[in-house]
Design an enzyme around this catalytic site. Structure first.
Site, PDB file in Angstrom:
ATOM      1  N   GLU A 200     -35.731  -4.046 -56.953  1.00 36.08           N
ATOM      2  CA  GLU A 200     -35.882  -4.434 -55.612  1.00 36.08           C
ATOM      3  C   GLU A 200     -35.668  -6.135 -55.790  1.00 36.08           C
ATOM      4  O   GLU A 200     -36.921  -7.002 -55.637  1.00 36.08           O
ATOM      5  CB  GLU A 200     -37.199  -4.140 -55.186  1.00 36.08           C
ATOM      6  N   GLU A 341     -35.217   5.095 -54.286  1.00 36.15           N
ATOM      7  CA  GLU A 341     -36.579   5.714 -54.167  1.00 36.15           C
ATOM      8  C   GLU A 341     -36.753   6.048 -52.489  1.00 36.15           C
ATOM      9  O   GLU A 341     -36.243   5.483 -51.644  1.00 36.15           O
ATOM     10  CB  GLU A 341     -37.374   4.254 -54.203  1.00 36.15           C
TER      11      GLU A 341
END
Length: 546
Positions: A200, A341
């Site tokens: 991320e 995710e």
């Protein structure tokens, strides 16, 4: 997930030839004193299978994250037990496989285990540990994703791959050297291994991306692709996974600055019409249900019984629109999407029905991902009980959330099988007697045409959703013999191997060696045949969502 959110909310197919080749690369480095960073294979190994976009998505199935392990760190140094989980074992990975997961994503941080310039050598003990854990999954026949996880967070001690840093020249040189070493370590692994450039990555500020910083992220992705490809061998053809800004869907599909990297150094063996780059996104919406540590929002979806416990946004329609946007932007252009995710934390301490809605959420994400040609990978941080994402107890290896796992597998593993020649679908015909013939029928919504693909690593059992019977070769070895159905058994007659063949599949019986054959018949109710190997499209099948 980010380190901030981690602290608050996230807490047997052996390939001896590949292992031998990898060992020889390491041995050569030791004997000659050469750095692994300058070693590369020159050709693709014989066990490497080229898979197109639809095939890689099908093969990867439903995935599971080995979260809070190899990305865990203590004072800037990676430490797999630092965040409360025991050391990873082969047994854990086998339990995950037995639950039906076909892909394992292994987040990895390097941080202070990277040496100084100009070589930026990765600590050998740490890289060997990463390889060992990868092998736990890879040697089970699972797909494996490894990334560079915590190195790009402003909030993680020892991080360095920062898009908002003023010293981009040093970062890019270091990033190139680190990925070069990782790529060479795994150069001879087959298509089951996928590299993910980062996790991320963003500047730590939630909101509209800074264009200059986004440009830095794009540069990292380009360096990643070029570096991995130039190590040669299987790395020249394997699938590579890249994210946009913070793996945020809107900031990746929208006009915010994301740029797809070029793939100029890929193998010439890849068909020119096909891509070998995938797009990574994450999905935790609505956050007040998925990750917020409070007992306020505990229910989700159309079946929520208490409107006051349900978020005002982020329901089924929003989920559909988000994943449809990735489909429209990327999948239609040949770039598969990996929802790397997703998940929701345990709030049963506040609402005893919470796990029901967690399972509903997981089922919806998986169903929608499947609908839009994406791979869903559940986030498991090893934490069970209040605010945990765990599906397994990593100490006892017990399944702790069977309802969520069943929801994932029920949504993922059901398909229709369409013959390439005739367009007819394999049909159980409503027959419930052992030994009854399997048939074919034009497309319908009947569960007789829906088959549950039960994955056992090197083979599948194929169960009819209507009757519960399994496709069975019945020991028949004569070309043209009929494929039957039988109640579940351990016989090899019920074991089927899926062989990618061009853009389609051939389905081979483990007992007889014959392949499922449509027989060229277009008549509803005609028998499903078996035939010896040939290149004809009668033996080729496509897996279609019901």
């Amino acid at each position: 997930m980010s380190r901030n959110l981690i602290l608050s909310a996230k807490m047997s197919v052996v390939r001896p030839f590949r292992i031998f080749l990898s060992a020889m690369v390491v041995l050569f480095a030791i004997v000659t004193g050469a750095s692994p960073a300058v070693l590369s294979a020159t050709s693709i190994t014989a066990d490497f299978t080229q898979l197109n976009a639809s095939q890689i998505v099908f093969e990867m199935g439903a995935g599971w994250n080995l979260g809070n392990q190899l990305e865990a760190s203590l004072s800037g140094t990676p430490n797999e037990t630092a965040w409360g989980n025991p050391a990873v074992t082969q047994t854990l990975i086998q339990k995950v496989k037995a639950a039906g997961f076909k892909t394992i994503r292994i987040p990895v941080s390097y941080l202070n285990n990277i040496g100084s310039a100009p070589n930026y050598t990765i600590n050998s003990a740490w890289l060997n540990r990463v390889k060992t854990v990868v092998d736990y999954a890879y040697n089970e026949g699972l797909y494996v994703i490894i990334n560079m996880h915590g190195d790009g967070y402003n909030s993680v001690p020892g991080s360095w791959s920062l898009v908002n840093s003023s010293d981009q020249t040093t970062i890019r040189a270091k990033y190139q050297k680190v990925w070069q070493q990782i790529a060479n370590t795994f150069v001879n692994y087959d298509e089951h291994l996928i590299f993910e450039s980062m996790n991320e990555e963003f500047d730590g500020t939630y909101g509209t991306p800074n264009p200059a910083y986004y440009s830095n992220l794009n540069a990292y992705n380009q360096i990643f692709v070029d570096t991995v490809r130039q190590t040669g061998g299987n790395n020249s053809a394997r699938w590579l996974l890249i994210p946009g800004w913070n793996t945020n869907i809107d900031y990746t599909v929208g006009n915010y600055g994301f740029a797809l990297p070029t793939d100029n150094y890929r193998s010439s063996t890849i068909p020119s019409s096909e891509k070998r780059i995938m797009i990574s996104v994450h999905y935790y919406s609505p956050w007040d249900f998925c990750g917020e540590e409070s007992g306020t929002i505990t229910q989700w979806g159309a079946t929520a019984a208490n409107p006051s416990k349900k978020s005002s946004w982020g329901q089924e329609d929003y989920l559909d629109s988000q994943l449809k946007s990735t489909y429209d932007k990327f999948v239609t252009q040949g770039y598969p999407v990996v929802v790397g995710e997703f998940g929701s934390i345990d709030k049963t301490a506040f609402d005893s029905t919470n796990n029901t809605y967690r399972a509903a959420f997981a089922k919806a994400v998986v169903s929608t991902a499947k609908k839009y040609g994406s791979v869903p990978v559940y986030w498991d941080n090893g934490v069970n009980g209040q605010y945990g994402f765990g599906l397994f107890d990593r100490s006892t290896y017990a399944v702790t959330q069977p309802g969520i796992i069943n929801a994932i597998m029920g949504a993922m593993n059901t398909y229709k099988m369409k013959n390439v020649t005739t367009g007819m679908f394999i049909d159980g015909m409503g027959r419930t007697a052992d030994g009854s013939n399997a048939g074919q029928w034009s497309s319908s919504s009947s569960t007789n045409q829906q088959w549950v693909m039960e994955f056992y690593g090197s083979y599948y059992k194929i169960k009819n959703a209507a009757t519960g019977l399994y496709l069975d070769g019945m020991y028949r070895t004569t070309a043209g013999s009929i494929c039957a159905q039988w109640s579940s058994s351990t016989s090899w007659n019920q074991q089927w191997v899926l062989e990618p063949y061009g853009g389609n599949y051939r389905i081979k019986n483990s007992s007889t060696g014959l392949y499922l054959d449509g027989g060229g018949s277009t008549t509803n109710g005609s028998d499903l045949k078996q035939w010896s190997s040939d290149p004809g499209t009668n033996l080729q099948w496509q897996f279609v969502n019901p």
